[in-house]
Design a protein around this motif. Structure first.
Motif, PDB file in Angstrom:
ATOM      1  N   GLU A 191      53.549 -26.817  78.942  1.00 20.23           N
ATOM      2  CA  GLU A 191      52.676 -26.095  79.867  1.00 20.23           C
ATOM      3  C   GLU A 191      52.014 -24.887  79.223  1.00 20.23           C
ATOM      4  OE1 GLU A 191      55.373 -25.108  82.981  1.00 20.23           O
ATOM      5  OE2 GLU A 191      54.998 -26.945  84.088  1.00 20.23           O
ATOM      6  N   ILE A 192      51.681 -24.953  77.960  1.00 20.79           N
ATOM      7  CA  ILE A 192      51.132 -23.782  77.268  1.00 20.79           C
ATOM      8  C   ILE A 192      49.796 -23.374  77.863  1.00 20.79           C
ATOM      9  CG2 ILE A 192      50.203 -22.949  75.071  1.00 20.79           C
ATOM     10  CD1 ILE A 192      52.371 -24.547  73.672  1.00 20.79           C
ATOM     11  N   GLN A 193      48.859 -24.294  78.008  1.00 23.05           N
ATOM     12  CA  GLN A 193      47.549 -23.971  78.562  1.00 23.05           C
ATOM     13  C   GLN A 193      47.680 -23.500  80.006  1.00 23.05           C
ATOM     14  OE1 GLN A 193      44.692 -23.715  77.008  1.00 23.05           O
ATOM     15  NE2 GLN A 193      43.685 -23.072  78.907  1.00 23.05           N
ATOM     16  N   ASP A 194      48.569 -24.152  80.739  1.00 25.53           N
ATOM     17  CA  ASP A 194      48.790 -23.757  82.130  1.00 25.53           C
ATOM     18  C   ASP A 194      49.337 -22.339  82.209  1.00 25.53           C
ATOM     19  OD1 ASP A 194      48.935 -24.239  84.954  1.00 25.53           O
ATOM     20  OD2 ASP A 194      51.098 -24.473  84.735  1.00 25.53           O
ATOM     21  N   MET A 195      50.263 -21.990  81.321  1.00 23.07           N
ATOM     22  CA  MET A 195      50.835 -20.645  81.308  1.00 23.07           C
ATOM     23  C   MET A 195      49.802 -19.595  80.931  1.00 23.07           C
ATOM     24  SD  MET A 195      53.843 -19.880  82.260  1.00 23.07           S
ATOM     25  CE  MET A 195      53.965 -18.333  81.395  1.00 23.07           C
ATOM     26  N   GLU A 291      52.174 -24.044  65.271  1.00 23.89           N
ATOM     27  CA  GLU A 291      51.620 -22.825  64.653  1.00 23.89           C
ATOM     28  C   GLU A 291      50.203 -22.536  65.121  1.00 23.89           C
ATOM     29  OE1 GLU A 291      50.966 -20.976  60.182  1.00 23.89           O
ATOM     30  OE2 GLU A 291      52.291 -22.703  60.487  1.00 23.89           O
ATOM     31  N   TRP A 292      49.403 -23.585  65.327  1.00 25.32           N
ATOM     32  CA  TRP A 292      47.996 -23.368  65.719  1.00 25.32           C
ATOM     33  C   TRP A 292      47.873 -22.828  67.142  1.00 25.32           C
ATOM     34  CZ3 TRP A 292      45.904 -26.028  69.867  1.00 25.32           C
ATOM     35  CH2 TRP A 292      46.628 -27.116  70.347  1.00 25.32           C
ATOM     36  N   GLU A 293      48.941 -22.961  67.948  1.00 24.70           N
ATOM     37  CA  GLU A 293      48.906 -22.452  69.323  1.00 24.70           C
ATOM     38  C   GLU A 293      49.400 -21.013  69.428  1.00 24.70           C
ATOM     39  OE1 GLU A 293      51.356 -25.543  71.005  1.00 24.70           O
ATOM     40  OE2 GLU A 293      49.613 -26.342  72.115  1.00 24.70           O
ATOM     41  N   SER A 295      48.474 -18.290  67.882  1.00 27.50           N
ATOM     42  CA  SER A 295      47.425 -17.269  67.934  1.00 27.50           C
ATOM     43  C   SER A 295      46.881 -17.092  69.345  1.00 27.50           C
ATOM     44  CB  SER A 295      46.290 -17.631  66.967  1.00 27.50           C
ATOM     45  OG  SER A 295      45.745 -18.888  67.299  1.00 27.50           O
ATOM     46  N   ARG A 296      46.703 -18.218  70.078  1.00 26.15           N
ATOM     47  CA  ARG A 296      46.231 -18.119  71.460  1.00 26.15           C
ATOM     48  C   ARG A 296      47.250 -17.391  72.330  1.00 26.15           C
ATOM     49  NH1 ARG A 296      44.727 -23.045  74.563  1.00 26.15           N
ATOM     50  NH2 ARG A 296      46.611 -23.944  73.649  1.00 26.15           N
ATOM     51  N   LEU A 297      48.508 -17.744  72.185  1.00 24.14           N
ATOM     52  CA  LEU A 297      49.555 -17.076  72.955  1.00 24.14           C
ATOM     53  C   LEU A 297      49.641 -15.591  72.616  1.00 24.14           C
ATOM     54  CD1 LEU A 297      52.429 -19.717  72.824  1.00 24.14           C
ATOM     55  CD2 LEU A 297      51.088 -19.073  74.814  1.00 24.14           C
ATOM     56  N   GLN A 298      49.486 -15.261  71.329  1.00 20.49           N
ATOM     57  CA  GLN A 298      49.586 -13.873  70.908  1.00 20.49           C
ATOM     58  C   GLN A 298      48.483 -13.018  71.514  1.00 20.49           C
ATOM     59  OE1 GLN A 298      52.268 -12.780  69.025  1.00 20.49           O
ATOM     60  NE2 GLN A 298      51.464 -10.802  69.756  1.00 20.49           N
ATOM     61  N   ILE A 299      47.279 -13.583  71.643  1.00 24.57           N
ATOM     62  CA  ILE A 299      46.161 -12.849  72.257  1.00 24.57           C
ATOM     63  C   ILE A 299      46.496 -12.507  73.705  1.00 24.57           C
ATOM     64  CG2 ILE A 299      43.774 -13.047  73.043  1.00 24.57           C
ATOM     65  CD1 ILE A 299      43.227 -14.734  70.529  1.00 24.57           C
ATOM     66  N   VAL A 300      47.020 -13.493  74.439  1.00 29.90           N
ATOM     67  CA  VAL A 300      47.360 -13.264  75.851  1.00 29.90           C
ATOM     68  C   VAL A 300      48.522 -12.284  75.971  1.00 29.90           C
ATOM     69  CG1 VAL A 300      48.083 -14.363  77.998  1.00 29.90           C
ATOM     70  CG2 VAL A 300      46.534 -15.567  76.451  1.00 29.90           C
ATOM     71  N   ILE A 301      49.521 -12.411  75.093  1.00 35.79           N
ATOM     72  CA  ILE A 301      50.667 -11.483  75.108  1.00 35.79           C
ATOM     73  C   ILE A 301      50.196 -10.045  74.879  1.00 35.79           C
ATOM     74  CG2 ILE A 301      52.749 -10.799  73.843  1.00 35.79           C
ATOM     75  CD1 ILE A 301      53.218 -13.814  73.332  1.00 35.79           C
TER      76      ILE A 301
END
Length: 341
Positions: A191-195, A291-293, A295-301
């Motif tokens: 659920e990465i995109q959903d989160m 690993e490619w995901e 960076s997206r999570l880090q931006i939101v964090i």
């Protein structure tokens, strides 16, 4: 589970009733969102019940007391405290309907069933204020010959208490859905995109609530601090002057207002902490994802972590530490008032 649902349903039924009768001056638009209109019958109703009637009763009661208590001379500090308290009541009565309506409007919330938090705190406040009203009513009946004076006291204290309770219910109504999301957040690896979408949506909701909360905090917290100072000062002067019949209502009034101050501050803090809960879950998710995901999570964090706490028009932040700051400042000002007196 069924019992909790029934309690939640009853709570929201009360919120709906307050909206429909105009005590919360908002109306549903075509999309179901609650909107505030300054010129509407609900705003007129809110002003009539929580502003005009109690202020008329307050002015009448104070006039009668001044006429019948001409033998008791107030000190300069007592006289100043009395006038400041009266002006404050007038100012807050004028602001309450607009500020609560604007808070609901900015929050972009709908009348759907959600769990409401901290209801027991409001119940404790209601019990305290019911005792205060009963004591003041009894004192007015015993001390004064006029039946109109106790009636004026009853109307003023009851409607004033109702106005405060409605404002506190609005705060609970607006903040509870955000707190609920933070508490019951569940994450799975798929659920990465959903989160990410949920996190951004929650951040937008919290920012909307902050916009409505900011003027309310700027006006209501100083009012409550002055209220605490006023009744603490009057209580001390009553005891020093041998007027012990005022001690119990003054103590209960101060405790009740401190309870409300912490109630507001804790809602602000816990609503903001819902963002921290999302940030923590996203961080845990980043440890398990590709690993490619990351960076997206880090931006939101980073966006969640940089979100500032609730503030009062930018003058000060409202967190749980604010409560102790209020207590210490109030004690300092009280000492100064007693020294000047």
């Amino acid at each position: 589970m069924l019992s909790n649902f029934n309690k939640t349903w009853r709570s929201f039924h009360l919120i709906k009733m307050l909206v429909h009768i105009g005590f919360i001056p908002v109306s549903e638009d075509i999309n179901g969102y609650l909107k505030f209109k300054l010129v509407s019958w609900k705003t007129v109703m809110a002003y009539m019940v929580f502003c005009i009637i109690p202020l008329v009763m307050l002015i009448y009661a104070q006039t009668q007391i001044s006429e019948q208590s001409s033998g008791h001379q107030l000190t300069i500090m007592e006289e100043m405290a009395k006038h400041i308290h009266t002006i404050q009541n007038i100012g807050m009565s004028l602001l309450y309907p607009i500020l609560t309506g604007k808070l609901v409007d900015k929050s972009q919330i709908t009348l759907k069933v959600n769990k409401l938090y901290k209801k027991m705190w409001l119940l404790m406040y209601i019990i305290m204020m019911a005792v205060v009203i009963a004591i003041h009513l009894n004192n007015a009946i015993v001390r004064f010959n006029s039946i109109m004076l106790p009636i004026a006291f009853l109307f003023f204290y009851t409607l004033n208490m109702m106005g405060i309770i409605v404002a506190m219910l609005v705060i609970c109504f607006v903040c509870s859905p955000i707190i609920e999301e933070g508490i019951h957040l569940e994450v799975s690896d798929s659920e990465i995109q959903d989160m990410i979408e949920k996190s951004i949506l929650l951040m937008e909701k919290t920012r909307n609530i902050k916009k409505g909360f900011s003027p309310l905090l700027f006006s209501i917290l100083p009012f409550m601090i002055v209220f605490v100072l006023y009744f603490t000062f009057i209580g001390i002067k009553s005891v020093s002057g041998g007027r012990y019949h005022f001690l119990a209502p003054d103590v209960l009034s101060v405790l009740g207002m401190l309870l409300l101050i912490y109630y507001i501050i804790s809602f602000c803090d816990e609503t903001h902490q819902a963002l921290a809960a999302y940030s923590h879950k996203l961080s845990l998710m980043a440890l398990k994802c590709a690993e490619w995901e990351i960076s997206r999570l880090q931006i939101v964090i980073n966006m969640l972590d940089k979100e500032a706490p609730f503030d009062a028009l930018g003058f000060f932040y409202v967190e749980k530490t604010t409560f102790m700051t209020i207590i210490s400042s109030s004690i300092a000002y009280l000492v100064i008032m007693l020294q000047f007196n």
